[in-house]
Write a protein that holds these residues in place. Structure first.
Motif, PDB file in Angstrom:
ATOM      1  N   ARG A 253       0.820  -1.216   0.000  1.00 47.67           N
ATOM      2  CA  ARG A 253       0.000   0.000   0.000  1.00 47.67           C
ATOM      3  C   ARG A 253       0.851   1.262   0.000  1.00 47.67           C
ATOM      4  O   ARG A 253       0.762   2.097   0.912  1.00 47.67           O
ATOM      5  N   PRO A 254       1.661   1.459  -1.048  1.00 50.72           N
ATOM      6  CA  PRO A 254       2.474   2.677  -1.078  1.00 50.72           C
ATOM      7  C   PRO A 254       1.619   3.940  -1.080  1.00 50.72           C
ATOM      8  O   PRO A 254       2.089   5.022  -0.722  1.00 50.72           O
ATOM      9  N   MET A 398      -5.686  12.757  -5.860  1.00 47.79           N
ATOM     10  CA  MET A 398      -5.549  11.638  -6.805  1.00 47.79           C
ATOM     11  C   MET A 398      -6.313  10.425  -6.275  1.00 47.79           C
ATOM     12  O   MET A 398      -6.471  10.267  -5.064  1.00 47.79           O
ATOM     13  N   GLN A 399      -6.828   9.566  -7.191  1.00 50.30           N
ATOM     14  CA  GLN A 399      -7.430   8.303  -6.763  1.00 50.30           C
ATOM     15  C   GLN A 399      -6.328   7.425  -6.164  1.00 50.30           C
ATOM     16  O   GLN A 399      -5.239   7.314  -6.742  1.00 50.30           O
ATOM     17  N   SER A 400      -6.596   6.800  -5.023  1.00 52.31           N
ATOM     18  CA  SER A 400      -5.537   6.065  -4.326  1.00 52.31           C
ATOM     19  C   SER A 400      -4.958   4.925  -5.173  1.00 52.31           C
ATOM     20  O   SER A 400      -3.767   4.638  -5.100  1.00 52.31           O
ATOM     21  N   GLU A 401      -5.817   4.289  -5.980  1.00 53.08           N
ATOM     22  CA  GLU A 401      -5.304   3.189  -6.814  1.00 53.08           C
ATOM     23  C   GLU A 401      -4.243   3.714  -7.791  1.00 53.08           C
ATOM     24  O   GLU A 401      -3.240   3.040  -8.034  1.00 53.08           O
ATOM     25  N   ARG A 402      -4.475   4.907  -8.328  1.00 51.99           N
ATOM     26  CA  ARG A 402      -3.490   5.490  -9.256  1.00 51.99           C
ATOM     27  C   ARG A 402      -2.262   5.960  -8.501  1.00 51.99           C
ATOM     28  O   ARG A 402      -1.139   5.915  -9.008  1.00 51.99           O
ATOM     29  N   ILE A 407       3.368   7.098  -6.636  1.00 56.90           N
ATOM     30  CA  ILE A 407       4.281   7.277  -5.505  1.00 56.90           C
ATOM     31  C   ILE A 407       5.526   6.407  -5.669  1.00 56.90           C
ATOM     32  O   ILE A 407       6.658   6.853  -5.426  1.00 56.90           O
ATOM     33  N   VAL A 408       5.307   5.148  -6.130  1.00 55.11           N
ATOM     34  CA  VAL A 408       6.460   4.257  -6.301  1.00 55.11           C
ATOM     35  C   VAL A 408       7.390   4.815  -7.381  1.00 55.11           C
ATOM     36  O   VAL A 408       8.615   4.810  -7.229  1.00 55.11           O
ATOM     37  N   GLU A 409       6.806   5.335  -8.426  1.00 53.17           N
ATOM     38  CA  GLU A 409       7.609   5.899  -9.514  1.00 53.17           C
ATOM     39  C   GLU A 409       8.453   7.078  -9.007  1.00 53.17           C
ATOM     40  O   GLU A 409       9.645   7.192  -9.285  1.00 53.17           O
TER      41      GLU A 409
END
Length: 842
Positions: A253-254, A398-402, A407-409
């Motif tokens: 869950r990043p 932002m939508q959390s799924e996106r 965030i990882v990127e």
RNA sequence: GCGGACGUGGCGGAAUUGGCAGACGCGCUGGACUUAGGAUCCAGUUCCGAAAGGAGUGGGGGUUCGAGUCCCCCCGUCCGCACCA
């Protein structure tokens, strides 16, 4: 006058078993002149006595093998014994003998029982895993895997069963208990052990479940998927403020990274020991760690267990916002998954939430669900669903799924994290501290260290003078076996005294059957001809263990260049258990249970064969339930099958002269030769039965319906008027009877031979070509259809096979039963389903 | 919690592609043969009803001319995994 006779199975069965053996018709050929079919059942542990579960699995496999053989396939149907393992060692202790002698006696008894059941094995290919012509290849493969980097000896926290006095693989631990000892908790010990790196194949093992094993039962694929346990997420680098060291964590869950309010490490995390040394809280932390570790994994991983923790007195820096959060230790974080440390986001993870509330750690909301305003203070449970990002700097809105990806990127760009995949699957702990297994072919030399035994020195044989019952591993007590000279330097060396898990033996035995006499390799090109196994039959209890290990072995052996093959078992049939009625020792309730000594509902196959014969036992087991379902053993059900066998036998005896004459006069016939309707119906039914049995034994593997079709044909023969003086009727009866014998031969092979022989037919029934049905004979002139009014059946009508649709509809509308229900109503629609029904919508 | 399987007569189970629910077997009932029958053969057996007829595949809804079968919701049973971050 009816003759009262019974099928003399006591005389018949041994006679045909001998005849099959002498004719050698079950030998697999492999010359490529016919298409191959490899039918395999999981080989037994040689306990000395077959149980009903064995009878079931081997009967299913044998019916399939016999069917395929008669269909013209070159069938490989082998049998062997999974002969290493603890029971033999325990028997050796109890009877003061050697496990080898005990095992060989058991094998002889079980082989004899299998023969008495009429199993069509190619016994020339028998594989026995405890003989050195097999286990030398275990050792050979082990060394090859080691050269390939797939074997590793390392210190690790491992499961120890005090009753077995050995370590166990993860797959052999069930709810914290030993798989063989349901009442024994396993201990966790830090030991140097041998591992096979199955985790290197985690991804392929998972992928091929979908790509190559689409025909496997969902249950098995799902369990394997679950066991491998792939999760996608990110590795994120936190930093310990006080020491400056990195503390990486794994998260799925990043998107919740801005909501981190504390971190948790597993109590056994090695860094903890370093960091607390000399700190004021060292004694308290050590006390906590001791308490948790001693609690044992069973208690600790119980979801209902109370969350316990202690603050380390250190803090970590969150790479996304530079915030400092306290580091805790807690019972619910496990060292063996991920990195042994987690970020804790109480607002969006239930475990973290409970922990935070208990220890009064702040909660920070970073994901808002649509339409509701979450408040950190008022929440009573974590919000774990998706939503809109908040309190998350540039990611707000932002939508959390996106945001997960974003965030990882971003972290990857900052070199503070990276996308990663975690598996639940652990490496396979393969070494055992027991005698009766394959010796691990390695030597410890004081000078050279760990040295594999040279391939040309294999096998490393088990010594024959080990002493049992002294405790510990008997191998270690045989000094002249343990001590040797190092093959490299000639200095003093000691053999490894651990042996291999017996699951190693069973992970490739199906390849050895293909080429059982090979003295140069575990198997050669022959394996390429026979593999993969076309139908593998066994119990669900191996859904993970044996079936996962075998899949891994196949891939590893492929990568060693031994075979071109990705998956060993194309089709898998998991048969159900055999249950019998018994009394619940606790409640006193009478119901069906798995057969067990403690319930006292065990039915001994030996006694059943004795009383009813092998064919009755086989047929009952195939008839009572579809193969993948649990089967309820029923004494009256066995009687019923026995009745059918005797009824068929009696039919043949009562009509023997006419049947023999009929067969000699030609047997088979075409419908055109017959004028009587009942004759044509019987001929049609004989062909229809052929069609059904062929279909049921094919893709469907439904033996119960195949047998019921045969029963119907016999019932039809009884109902049909015998006319022994009529040559045409004689031929017809002989044809139907001979046909029935062949169709039954996969289920009741001895009875089939006996009838085949009595009719005066040539050769062995088991060696005949599978009967074909004549589509011409299946044809009928008229067919009964149902007459429905608004979907309810109101009558029936006979229609010509080619009768015009409009004519049928007109006749249907005029039918008196139809009229009775349509009178006074408007017919809105008339639907005709060819050869099935007319539905009049009114 | 997640995943899988399943739910049909008194019982085991059939119904293969949406087309006559209950094949086949067990059990039960009646009959025949018989000194006898726990052998054998014949007939019957989903439920309610004398019948006509009605109801019926765990429950409720839906699609359809037609649903055990397809869709949605619920109930129940069994199995596997589970503080897996």
């Amino acid at each position: 006058m009816a003759i009262e006779t019974y099928y003399p199975f006591q005389q018949s069965e041994p006679r045909w078993q001998r005849a099959w053996s002498e004719a050698g018709i079950f030998r697999a050929n492999g010359d490529g002149t016919r298409p191959k079919s490899y039918i395999l059942e999981q080989f037994p542990y040689p306990s000395g006595k077959l149980h009903m579960g064995h009878v079931r699995v081997y009967t299913i496999g044998d019916a399939m093998a016999r069917f395929r053989r008669m269909q013209g396939f070159d069938v490989l149907h082998p049998m062997g014994f999974d002969a290493f393992g603890l029971p033999a060692e325990n028997a050796a202790i109890k009877h003061d003998t050697q496990p080898g002698a005990w095992t060989e006696r058991c094998i002889d008894m079980m082989r004899e029982q299998l023969v008495r059941l009429g199993m069509s094995y190619d016994w020339a290919r028998e594989v026995v895993t405890c003989r050195d012509d097999y286990y030398r290849w275990n050792q050979w493969i082990f060394i090859k895997l080691w050269e390939q980097g797939l074997v590793e000896r390392r210190k690790a926290a491992v499961n120890w069963c005090p009753r077995c006095e050995t370590v166990l693989a993860n797959e052999q631990v069930i709810n914290g208990r030993c798989w063989r000892h349901e009442d024994t908790d396993v201990d966790v010990r830090q030991l140097d052990q041998w591992f096979l790196k199955i985790t290197e194949y985690a991804d392929e093992l998972l992928r091929d479940l979908d790509d190559k094993l689409a025909e496997w039962p969902n249950l098995v694929s799902a369990q394997q998927r679950n066991w491998i346990g792939r999760s996608e997420g990110a590795l994120v680098k936190f930093k310990v403020k006080e020491t400056g060291e990195e503390l990486p964590i794994f998260t799925t869950r990043p998107d919740t990274l801005f909501g981190v309010t504390f971190m948790v490490m597993a109590p056994e995390h090695p860094k903890v020991q370093e960091w607390i040394k000399g700190q004021p809280n060292e004694p308290a932390v050590r006390a906590f760690i001791n308490k948790i570790v001693h609690e044992g994994r069973e208690r600790r991983t119980d979801e209902a267990a109370e969350k316990e923790g202690i603050a380390l007195g250190l803090s970590a820096i969150n790479p996304v916002d530079g915030r400092e959060v306290p580091i805790w230790l807690a019972n619910f974080v496990l060292m063996e998954y991920g990195t042994g440390a987690i970020m804790a986001v109480p607002a969006h993870d239930q475990r973290d939430f409970e922990f935070a509330r208990k220890f009064e750690i702040p909660v920070r909301v970073v994901i808002q669900p649509e339409g509701v305003e979450l408040s950190a203070n008022e929440m009573t449970a974590a919000y774990t669903e998706a939503g809109v990002m908040t309190n998350s700097a540039q990611f707000d809105g932002m939508q959390s799924e996106r945001a997960k990806g974003a965030i990882v990127e971003w972290l990857t760009g900052l070199k503070q994290g990276e996308p990663t995949v975690q598996y639940r699957l652990r490496d396979w702990l393969i070494s055992r501290q027991r005698f009766w297994g394959t010796p691990i072919p390695f030597v410890y030399c004081d000078e050279c260290g760990l040295v594999p035994v040279a391939l040309d020195e294999l096998p490393v044989r088990l010594p024959e003078n080990a002493r049992f019952g002294q405790g510990g591993n008997p191998l270690a007590g045989v000094d002249e076996w343990v001590n040797l000279k190092c093959s490299k330097c000639g200095g003093p060396a000691r053999r490894e005294t651990d042996t291999m898990d017996t699951f190693f033996d069973s992970s490739w035995y199906y390849l050895r059957y293909c080429d059982p006499k090979n003295t140069d390799l575990p198997f050669g090109a022959e394996a390429q001809t026979w593999m993969p196994v076309d139908l593998y039959i066994g119990g669900k209890e191996h859904a993970i263990l044996h079936l996962l290990y075998s899949r891994f072995f196949t891939k590893a052996l492929r990568d060693l260049g031994l075979i071109k093959l990705d998956e060993p078992f194309s089709r898998l049939l998991t048969q159900g258990m055999v249950l019998a009625e018994g009394t619940d020792p606790r409640s006193g309730e009478r119901r069906f249970f798995k057969m067990s000594k403690s319930i006292g509902n065990v039915v001994d196959p030996g006694e059943i064969i004795e009383e009813y014969g092998a064919d009755a036992a086989r047929m009952f087991i195939l008839f009572a339930a579809p193969p993948e379902k649990d089967l309820e053993w029923s004494p009256s059900g066995v009687e019923g099958i026995s009745r059918f066998i005797n009824r068929l036998w009696r039919y043949v005896q009562n009509n023997l002269t006419a049947l023999r004459a009929g067969l000699a006069e030609g047997g088979a016939m075409t419908p055109a030769e017959l004028t009587r309707q009942d004759d044509r119906d019987l001929l049609r039914q004989a062909h229809e039965t052929t069609r059904r049995v062929t279909n049921d034994l094919g893709e469907r593997a439904q033996f119960n319906t195949a047998i019921s079709a045969c029963m119907e044909l016999l019932n039809a023969l009884y109902a049909w008027p015998d006319r022994p003086e009529d040559p045409l009727a004689r031929r017809l009866a002989a044809f139907a009877t001979a046909r029935l014998a062949l169709l039954l031969s996969p289920f009741a092979p001895h009875l089939a031979e006996e009838i085949w022989h009595q009719l005066g037919a040539e050769g062995l029934a088991a060696a005949q070509a599978w009967p074909q049905f004549d589509p011409e004979a299946l044809k009928v002139e008229t067919v009964e259809i149902a007459l429905q009014v608004s979907g309810k059946v109101r009558g029936h009508m006979s229609v010509g096979i080619d009768e015009d649709e409009d004519a049928i509809k007109q006749r249907a509308l005029a039918d008196e039963k139809v009229v009775a229900f349509t009178e006074g109503k408007t017919v809105r629609k008339v639907i005709y389903v060819r050869h099935k029904l007319v539905n009049i919508v009114a």
